[in-house]
Write a protein that holds these residues in place. Sequence first.
Motif, PDB file in Angstrom:
ATOM      1  N   TYR A  14     -21.313 -60.949  24.982  1.00 29.01           N
ATOM      2  CA  TYR A  14     -20.352 -59.943  25.591  1.00 29.01           C
ATOM      3  C   TYR A  14     -21.073 -58.860  26.376  1.00 29.01           C
ATOM      4  O   TYR A  14     -20.648 -58.506  27.475  1.00 29.01           O
TER       5      TYR A  14
ATOM      6  N   ILE B 135     -22.445 -68.434  25.094  1.00 29.85           N
ATOM      7  CA  ILE B 135     -21.282 -68.342  23.951  1.00 29.85           C
ATOM      8  C   ILE B 135     -21.393 -69.207  22.864  1.00 29.85           C
ATOM      9  O   ILE B 135     -21.479 -68.909  21.835  1.00 29.85           O
TER      10      ILE B 135
ATOM     11  N   TRP C 187     -23.460 -59.939  29.363  1.00 25.93           N
ATOM     12  CA  TRP C 187     -22.692 -60.501  30.440  1.00 25.93           C
ATOM     13  C   TRP C 187     -21.798 -59.339  31.229  1.00 25.93           C
ATOM     14  O   TRP C 187     -21.635 -59.538  32.167  1.00 25.93           O
ATOM     15  N   SER C 188     -21.668 -58.470  30.261  1.00 26.96           N
ATOM     16  CA  SER C 188     -20.887 -57.321  30.937  1.00 26.96           C
ATOM     17  C   SER C 188     -21.872 -56.401  31.856  1.00 26.96           C
ATOM     18  O   SER C 188     -21.231 -56.124  32.721  1.00 26.96           O
TER      19      SER C 188
ATOM     20  N   THR D 127     -20.239 -63.250  18.841  1.00 34.21           N
ATOM     21  CA  THR D 127     -20.308 -63.354  20.192  1.00 34.21           C
ATOM     22  C   THR D 127     -20.481 -61.860  20.967  1.00 34.21           C
ATOM     23  O   THR D 127     -20.625 -61.843  22.371  1.00 34.21           O
ATOM     24  N   ARG D 128     -20.675 -60.819  20.347  1.00 33.33           N
ATOM     25  CA  ARG D 128     -20.542 -59.610  20.855  1.00 33.33           C
ATOM     26  C   ARG D 128     -21.771 -59.128  21.696  1.00 33.33           C
ATOM     27  O   ARG D 128     -21.804 -58.525  22.774  1.00 33.33           O
TER      28      ARG D 128
ATOM     29  N   LEU E  59     -12.096 -61.225  25.388  1.00 31.09           N
ATOM     30  CA  LEU E  59     -11.719 -59.840  26.044  1.00 31.09           C
ATOM     31  C   LEU E  59      -9.985 -60.008  26.162  1.00 31.09           C
ATOM     32  O   LEU E  59      -9.589 -58.763  26.054  1.00 31.09           O
TER      33      LEU E  59
ATOM     34  N   LEU F 214     -15.477 -63.889  29.633  1.00 35.27           N
ATOM     35  CA  LEU F 214     -16.038 -62.756  28.432  1.00 35.27           C
ATOM     36  C   LEU F 214     -15.445 -63.292  27.170  1.00 35.27           C
ATOM     37  O   LEU F 214     -14.106 -63.108  27.042  1.00 35.27           O
TER      38      LEU F 214
ATOM     39  N   VAL G  13     -16.016 -54.452  33.821  1.00 36.95           N
ATOM     40  CA  VAL G  13     -15.450 -54.487  32.697  1.00 36.95           C
ATOM     41  C   VAL G  13     -14.770 -53.605  31.942  1.00 36.95           C
ATOM     42  O   VAL G  13     -13.608 -53.895  31.187  1.00 36.95           O
TER      43      VAL G  13
ATOM     44  N   GLU H 216     -11.007 -53.557  30.337  1.00 37.63           N
ATOM     45  CA  GLU H 216     -10.837 -53.303  29.021  1.00 37.63           C
ATOM     46  C   GLU H 216      -9.720 -52.150  28.626  1.00 37.63           C
ATOM     47  O   GLU H 216      -8.827 -52.485  27.923  1.00 37.63           O
TER      48      GLU H 216
END
Length: 334
Positions: free
Chosen positions: A312, A182, A315-316, A308-309, A112, A109, A324, A328
Motif C-alpha cells: 500500500y 499484493i 504504490w501510494s 499488505t501495508r 482501501l 490499493l 491517495v 482516504e
Amino acid sequence: MRILKSLAVTVTAITVAASAWAADYKPEYTVSTVLPAPFPWGIAAEKWVELVKERTQGRINLKIYSNSQLVQGDQTKEFTALRQGIIDMALGSTINWSPQVKELNLFSLPFLMPDTKALDALTRGAVADRIFAAIRDKGAEPIGWAENGFRQVTNSKHEIRTPADLKGLKIRVVGSPLYNDIFSALGANPTQMSWADAKPALTTKAVDGQENPITVFKIAKIETVGQLFMTRWDYVADPLIFAVNPRVWKEFSAADQKILKDAAAEAGKVGIAASREGDDVAAKEAIASGVKITTLTAAERKAFVDATRGVYADWSKKIGEDLVKLAEQAVAKR
C-alpha cells in the motif's frame, strides 16, 4: 400562407441540418468490453448501446465487441487501442487500464475501500474528477462509471482465513504489477494471464486459484474447474469507465455528446445494480454448487491488511500520495 411557407422552410432546414450531422457520423462505432452480458459489465454496455440508439433515433449506432476481441484477447492493450483510435469507445476496467494510467491503481490499493459506500465516495466528487483528468491527459475522454464489483479470492486446495493459507498457492492475477506485489506479499505465487487464458489454466491445474467478483465467478461457472473454496474479503474493487476516443468524441455535436454521457450514467447505474445485487444471489448459487465460502472476521481481515501495508505504501507513491490522501479522506467521510 407565408407563415406556413416559413414553417416549411424551417422544418426543411432542420431536417437537412440533421441529415448532414448524421452524414458526418460513422454508420457504426466499435465498443470494446471484456465481459458480455449476462455479466454486469456486459449488461451496462448493452444498456448504453440501447439508450444511445433510442435517444438519437438511430443516428448513432454502437456495436459491442466483447472478450477483448479488438485487442486479440489482451485486455491490458485496450486503453492504448482506444487512445490510438483502433477502437472508438470502450467500457473498460480501471485494473486493465492502470498500466497506462497510473492513477487508476488507486482502486487496487489493498483494503482501501471497506464497502460500497467507500467506493461510491471515490467515483463521485473530487477523486473522480482527478481520475477523469488523468484519463484525459493520457488520451481518452471518460464519460461515466459502471462496476465489475469487489473481488474475492478462490482456490482448489483449501480454505483461506490467514495470509499463511495463501503461502505457495499459484494464483492467476490480472495484468497489473500491483496484483503481483499484493499476492507476493501474502506469500502466494501470482501468475499474470488474460481472462481468456484463466479458465483453461484453472482446468489444467496450471494455477491453483484466481480472484474475481462473485458474479463473474458464478456466471463463468468457475466452480466447475475445481474452485471450491472462496474467501469474501473485498480486498479491492473494479470500477468500470465509459470512454471515447478524443477524435471520435469531437465529431459529435454538443447535443449528442450529452446524449452519450446521460446514457452512460443511466447504463452505469443499471450495471452497478446488477453487480451489487447479483453478489449475494451468486454467493447462494455458489454454495448450492458445493463452494465453501469463508467470510473473514474483523480480526482476520486485519491480518491481511497488515500484511499488505508495505505494498500500500509503495504504490501510494507511484499513484500519487496527494491523490491517495484525498481518497482516504473521502472514504473516512462516507
